[in-house]
Design a protein around this motif. Structure first.
Motif, PDB file in Angstrom:
ATOM      1  N   ILE A  98     -24.644 -38.035  30.848  1.00 44.86           N
ATOM      2  CA  ILE A  98     -23.743 -38.104  32.004  1.00 44.86           C
ATOM      3  C   ILE A  98     -24.492 -38.568  33.243  1.00 44.86           C
ATOM      4  O   ILE A  98     -24.010 -39.433  33.978  1.00 44.86           O
ATOM      5  CB  ILE A  98     -23.062 -36.734  32.241  1.00 44.86           C
ATOM      6  CG1 ILE A  98     -22.076 -36.448  31.110  1.00 44.86           C
ATOM      7  CG2 ILE A  98     -22.366 -36.699  33.597  1.00 44.86           C
ATOM      8  CD1 ILE A  98     -21.522 -35.030  31.104  1.00 44.86           C
ATOM      9  N   ILE A  99     -25.686 -38.042  33.478  1.00 40.18           N
ATOM     10  CA  ILE A  99     -26.477 -38.443  34.639  1.00 40.18           C
ATOM     11  C   ILE A  99     -26.812 -39.935  34.571  1.00 40.18           C
ATOM     12  O   ILE A  99     -26.646 -40.672  35.547  1.00 40.18           O
ATOM     13  CB  ILE A  99     -27.753 -37.581  34.749  1.00 40.18           C
ATOM     14  CG1 ILE A  99     -27.390 -36.152  35.133  1.00 40.18           C
ATOM     15  CG2 ILE A  99     -28.745 -38.177  35.749  1.00 40.18           C
ATOM     16  CD1 ILE A  99     -28.512 -35.158  34.987  1.00 40.18           C
ATOM     17  N   GLY A 100     -27.283 -40.386  33.419  1.00 36.94           N
ATOM     18  CA  GLY A 100     -27.593 -41.806  33.253  1.00 36.94           C
ATOM     19  C   GLY A 100     -26.367 -42.688  33.419  1.00 36.94           C
ATOM     20  O   GLY A 100     -26.409 -43.722  34.083  1.00 36.94           O
ATOM     21  N   SER A 101     -25.255 -42.259  32.838  1.00 38.71           N
ATOM     22  CA  SER A 101     -24.004 -43.027  32.930  1.00 38.71           C
ATOM     23  C   SER A 101     -23.514 -43.116  34.366  1.00 38.71           C
ATOM     24  O   SER A 101     -23.060 -44.181  34.812  1.00 38.71           O
ATOM     25  CB  SER A 101     -22.917 -42.384  32.069  1.00 38.71           C
ATOM     26  OG  SER A 101     -23.290 -42.393  30.724  1.00 38.71           O
ATOM     27  N   LEU A 102     -23.602 -42.011  35.109  1.00 45.07           N
ATOM     28  CA  LEU A 102     -23.175 -42.026  36.510  1.00 45.07           C
ATOM     29  C   LEU A 102     -24.029 -42.982  37.341  1.00 45.07           C
ATOM     30  O   LEU A 102     -23.506 -43.699  38.201  1.00 45.07           O
ATOM     31  CB  LEU A 102     -23.224 -40.621  37.107  1.00 45.07           C
ATOM     32  CG  LEU A 102     -22.090 -39.691  36.688  1.00 45.07           C
ATOM     33  CD1 LEU A 102     -22.346 -38.273  37.195  1.00 45.07           C
ATOM     34  CD2 LEU A 102     -20.747 -40.207  37.185  1.00 45.07           C
ATOM     35  N   ALA A 103     -25.317 -43.011  37.072  1.00 44.26           N
ATOM     36  CA  ALA A 103     -26.190 -43.947  37.796  1.00 44.26           C
ATOM     37  C   ALA A 103     -25.775 -45.391  37.510  1.00 44.26           C
ATOM     38  O   ALA A 103     -25.714 -46.225  38.426  1.00 44.26           O
ATOM     39  CB  ALA A 103     -27.648 -43.716  37.413  1.00 44.26           C
ATOM     40  N   ILE A 104     -25.457 -45.682  36.262  1.00 46.33           N
ATOM     41  CA  ILE A 104     -25.026 -47.039  35.894  1.00 46.33           C
ATOM     42  C   ILE A 104     -23.697 -47.380  36.559  1.00 46.33           C
ATOM     43  O   ILE A 104     -23.530 -48.478  37.104  1.00 46.33           O
ATOM     44  CB  ILE A 104     -24.924 -47.183  34.362  1.00 46.33           C
ATOM     45  CG1 ILE A 104     -26.313 -47.084  33.730  1.00 46.33           C
ATOM     46  CG2 ILE A 104     -24.262 -48.510  33.978  1.00 46.33           C
ATOM     47  CD1 ILE A 104     -26.287 -46.924  32.231  1.00 46.33           C
ATOM     48  N   VAL A 105     -22.753 -46.458  36.529  1.00 42.06           N
ATOM     49  CA  VAL A 105     -21.442 -46.702  37.142  1.00 42.06           C
ATOM     50  C   VAL A 105     -21.581 -46.915  38.645  1.00 42.06           C
ATOM     51  O   VAL A 105     -21.010 -47.865  39.204  1.00 42.06           O
ATOM     52  CB  VAL A 105     -20.458 -45.541  36.833  1.00 42.06           C
ATOM     53  CG1 VAL A 105     -19.212 -45.646  37.681  1.00 42.06           C
ATOM     54  CG2 VAL A 105     -20.104 -45.538  35.359  1.00 42.06           C
ATOM     55  N   ILE A 106     -22.351 -46.069  39.308  1.00 40.54           N
ATOM     56  CA  ILE A 106     -22.546 -46.224  40.757  1.00 40.54           C
ATOM     57  C   ILE A 106     -23.240 -47.551  41.053  1.00 40.54           C
ATOM     58  O   ILE A 106     -22.853 -48.276  41.970  1.00 40.54           O
ATOM     59  CB  ILE A 106     -23.327 -45.028  41.335  1.00 40.54           C
ATOM     60  CG1 ILE A 106     -22.481 -43.758  41.245  1.00 40.54           C
ATOM     61  CG2 ILE A 106     -23.741 -45.295  42.785  1.00 40.54           C
ATOM     62  CD1 ILE A 106     -23.255 -42.474  41.495  1.00 40.54           C
ATOM     63  N   GLY A 107     -24.249 -47.894  40.253  1.00 41.46           N
ATOM     64  CA  GLY A 107     -24.922 -49.181  40.418  1.00 41.46           C
ATOM     65  C   GLY A 107     -23.973 -50.356  40.241  1.00 41.46           C
ATOM     66  O   GLY A 107     -24.011 -51.329  40.999  1.00 41.46           O
ATOM     67  N   THR A 108     -23.093 -50.260  39.258  1.00 42.87           N
ATOM     68  CA  THR A 108     -22.122 -51.326  39.012  1.00 42.87           C
ATOM     69  C   THR A 108     -21.126 -51.444  40.167  1.00 42.87           C
ATOM     70  O   THR A 108     -20.777 -52.560  40.585  1.00 42.87           O
ATOM     71  CB  THR A 108     -21.381 -51.071  37.689  1.00 42.87           C
ATOM     72  OG1 THR A 108     -22.346 -51.006  36.640  1.00 42.87           O
ATOM     73  CG2 THR A 108     -20.375 -52.164  37.390  1.00 42.87           C
ATOM     74  N   LEU A 109     -20.696 -50.320  40.704  1.00 38.89           N
ATOM     75  CA  LEU A 109     -19.801 -50.360  41.872  1.00 38.89           C
ATOM     76  C   LEU A 109     -20.510 -50.961  43.086  1.00 38.89           C
ATOM     77  O   LEU A 109     -19.899 -51.728  43.844  1.00 38.89           O
ATOM     78  CB  LEU A 109     -19.275 -48.961  42.182  1.00 38.89           C
ATOM     79  CG  LEU A 109     -18.330 -48.360  41.136  1.00 38.89           C
ATOM     80  CD1 LEU A 109     -18.017 -46.908  41.471  1.00 38.89           C
ATOM     81  CD2 LEU A 109     -17.067 -49.191  40.996  1.00 38.89           C
TER      82      LEU A 109
END
Length: 133
Positions: A98-109
């Motif tokens: 979840i932590i890794g995924s959130l970083a990717i999602v925030i980076g993509t946004l």
């Protein structure tokens, strides 16, 4: 920034291919999700970020681009480690994913914001003026 994204994309691609080849050799396909995420988020998305930042170098020079770079390239390995652990049955792996995924999602946004912010007509015209100056 574009070249850096492309170089890192080739690392992710190499790892993804090795994971796929290993699964085929040992006939154990539990790591299909890891293989797919490495190739799609690691190779394809990262390479596309690099190509876009190479075509629009003024977008790559922003603080948003640098933040995007670090979030994506810290988040993806963390997510992959969590996914690997989850596949191997480690029960505490979900929060890591979840932590890794959130970083990717925030980076993509952030990438999306940077794209819309810098790739408007005025920014392109200003960049052309800077190049011709």
């Amino acid at each position: 920034m574009g070249k850096t994204f492309i170089k890192i994309a080739t690392v992710y691609f190499s790892i993804g291919v090795l994971v796929g080849m290993t699964m085929g050799i040992i006939h154990d396909f539990r790591f299909t999700s890891l293989h797919a995420h490495l190739n799609l988020l690691g190779w394809v998305s990262t390479a596309l970020f690099g190509v876009i930042y190479s075509i629009y170098p003024f977008a790559a020079k922003t603080k948003l681009a640098k933040t995007h770079f670090w979030l994506h390239n810290i988040g993806l390995p963390i997510m992959m480690i969590g996914l690997l652990c989850e596949t191997l049955g480690v029960t505490a792996a979900l929060p890591v994913m979840i932590i890794g995924s959130l970083a990717i999602v925030i980076g993509t946004l952030i990438f999306a914001i940077n794209t819309f912010k810098t790739l408007n007509t005025n920014s392109i015209q200003n960049a052309k003026k800077d190049i011709n100056a």
